[in-house]
Design a protein around this motif. Structure first.
Motif, PDB file in Angstrom:
ATOM      1  N   ARG A  30      22.064  39.639 -14.370  1.00 29.07           N
ATOM      2  CA  ARG A  30      23.175  40.452 -14.074  1.00 29.07           C
ATOM      3  C   ARG A  30      22.610  41.688 -12.986  1.00 29.07           C
ATOM      4  O   ARG A  30      23.449  42.055 -12.311  1.00 29.07           O
ATOM      5  CB  ARG A  30      23.492  41.332 -15.244  1.00 29.07           C
ATOM      6  N   PHE A  31      21.304  41.983 -13.078  1.00 30.66           N
ATOM      7  CA  PHE A  31      20.656  42.699 -12.147  1.00 30.66           C
ATOM      8  C   PHE A  31      20.835  42.305 -10.787  1.00 30.66           C
ATOM      9  O   PHE A  31      21.051  42.816  -9.959  1.00 30.66           O
ATOM     10  CB  PHE A  31      19.370  43.114 -12.359  1.00 30.66           C
ATOM     11  N   SER A  32      20.494  40.906 -10.574  1.00 24.73           N
ATOM     12  CA  SER A  32      20.402  40.207  -9.399  1.00 24.73           C
ATOM     13  C   SER A  32      21.823  40.200  -8.862  1.00 24.73           C
ATOM     14  O   SER A  32      22.206  40.391  -7.839  1.00 24.73           O
ATOM     15  CB  SER A  32      19.966  38.892  -9.579  1.00 24.73           C
ATOM     16  N   ALA A  33      22.823  40.043 -10.050  1.00 26.93           N
ATOM     17  CA  ALA A  33      24.414  39.707  -9.381  1.00 26.93           C
ATOM     18  C   ALA A  33      24.993  40.926  -8.951  1.00 26.93           C
ATOM     19  O   ALA A  33      25.655  41.004  -8.058  1.00 26.93           O
ATOM     20  CB  ALA A  33      25.043  39.247 -10.648  1.00 26.93           C
ATOM     21  N   SER A  34      24.130  42.139  -9.497  1.00 26.15           N
ATOM     22  CA  SER A  34      24.859  43.509  -9.240  1.00 26.15           C
ATOM     23  C   SER A  34      24.506  43.697  -7.908  1.00 26.15           C
ATOM     24  O   SER A  34      24.988  44.738  -6.950  1.00 26.15           O
ATOM     25  CB  SER A  34      24.234  44.434  -9.977  1.00 26.15           C
ATOM     26  N   ASN A  35      23.379  42.927  -7.014  1.00 20.63           N
ATOM     27  CA  ASN A  35      23.205  43.105  -5.773  1.00 20.63           C
ATOM     28  C   ASN A  35      23.676  42.207  -4.700  1.00 20.63           C
ATOM     29  O   ASN A  35      23.377  42.008  -3.386  1.00 20.63           O
ATOM     30  CB  ASN A  35      21.640  43.171  -5.644  1.00 20.63           C
ATOM     31  N   ILE A  36      24.541  41.394  -5.110  1.00 28.04           N
ATOM     32  CA  ILE A  36      25.211  40.431  -4.251  1.00 28.04           C
ATOM     33  C   ILE A  36      26.778  40.672  -3.956  1.00 28.04           C
ATOM     34  O   ILE A  36      27.555  41.143  -4.992  1.00 28.04           O
ATOM     35  CB  ILE A  36      25.468  38.960  -5.186  1.00 28.04           C
ATOM     36  N   VAL A  37      27.095  40.866  -2.611  1.00 21.97           N
ATOM     37  CA  VAL A  37      28.123  41.569  -2.351  1.00 21.97           C
ATOM     38  C   VAL A  37      29.419  40.310  -2.395  1.00 21.97           C
ATOM     39  O   VAL A  37      28.910  39.203  -2.744  1.00 21.97           O
ATOM     40  CB  VAL A  37      27.935  41.750  -0.774  1.00 21.97           C
ATOM     41  N   ASN A  38      30.727  40.710  -2.139  1.00 22.48           N
ATOM     42  CA  ASN A  38      31.446  39.631  -2.601  1.00 22.48           C
ATOM     43  C   ASN A  38      31.628  38.516  -1.199  1.00 22.48           C
ATOM     44  O   ASN A  38      31.357  38.622  -0.276  1.00 22.48           O
ATOM     45  CB  ASN A  38      32.999  40.365  -2.314  1.00 22.48           C
ATOM     46  N   GLY A  39      31.897  37.337  -1.786  1.00 21.07           N
ATOM     47  CA  GLY A  39      31.527  36.328  -0.853  1.00 21.07           C
ATOM     48  C   GLY A  39      31.314  34.886  -1.622  1.00 21.07           C
ATOM     49  O   GLY A  39      31.247  34.867  -2.739  1.00 21.07           O
TER      50      GLY A  39
END
Length: 251
Positions: A156-165
């Protein structure tokens, strides 16, 4: 470290979801999926739920609940994971008249799936089996990326750094999958959009297989051009971090 709740999501979407692919490749699996249409609902307390439907030699996977012929409730994620591991025998709350399908057909399907996911060298020497096994593994891993990104603490921490796309995962000459991100929630699909933000492509099926089995280094393959990455590098970096977690859960 891995947690049982995330493992349940990986098992539900990754392992049980792979039965749909299995029926596309294995004649034995197709045979077990024939007969009277049967839908099995897997419902895990404080965890995932999904409907597996078998009809005319095919299997479909649908997240959530719905009308079913057999209902398998699990009091905890640990119990559901135990069923996948073979240490827990589920007891249906609905569908006692369909127990034969559960104990024969469904169990038979899971045993066939294991031969594809834990294939021996003799089977892999057959090109058709090799491609089928690698394709099933690829889609399983792609689905696991989203489940780990949505549920695992580190994921989830990695996902929190991914922008929409959308990030596309691809094997040259083989299968493709799309990881779509919206508000840091990941969804895996097979529909590749016309436009996407990043792509990671493995050169061929043999390279992908070696990567899945940990026989080669991702970093080394990137350096030699066997893995191509284009587009938003930040998205790719964070998806790769989640991929590292996949190996922990599926290893």
């Amino acid at each position: 470290m891995k947690d049982s709740r995330t493992m349940a999501y990986v098992n539900m979407h990754g392992i049980l979801g792979a039965l749909a692919d299995l029926c596309n490749f294995s004649p034995e699996a197709k045979e077990l999926a024939t007969g009277k249409p049967t839908a099995i609902l897997f419902a895990v307390n404080d965890g995932p739920s999904a409907l597996l439907s078998f009809n005319a030699g095919a299997c479909s996977f649908e997240e959530g609940s719905g009308p079913c012929d057999i209902r398998l409730p699990f009091s905890s994620c640990e119990k559901f994971n135990g069923m996948i591991d073979g240490t827990v025998t589920p007891f249906p709350s609905k569908g006692f008249t369909r127990l034969k399908f559960l104990t024969k057909n469904f169990v038979g399907l899971t045993k066939i799936l294991e031969t594809y996911l834990k294939a021996n060298p003799d089977d892999l020497s057959n090109n058709n089996f090799f491609d089928a096994s690698t394709t099933i593994m690829f889609h399983l891993i792609a689905r696991a990326v989203s489940q780990i990104g949505n549920n695992d603490k580190i994921g989830r921490f990695s996902a929190s750094n991914i922008v929409n796309g959308t990030v596309v995962l691809s094997i040259g000459g083989g299968p493709k999958a799309a990881i779509t991100v919206k508000d840091h929630i990941l969804t895996t699909t097979r529909k590749i959009p016309d436009r996407y933000e990043a792509i990671m492509e493995f050169a061929d099926m043999h390279l992908a297989r070696n990567l899945f089995e940990g026989k080669v280094s991702t970093l080394a393959c990137v350096g030699t051009g066997l893995i191509t990455m284009r587009g938003n590098l930040s998205m790719l970096d964070n998806v790769n971090r989640i991929l590292d977690r996949v190996a922990i859960y599926l290893g």
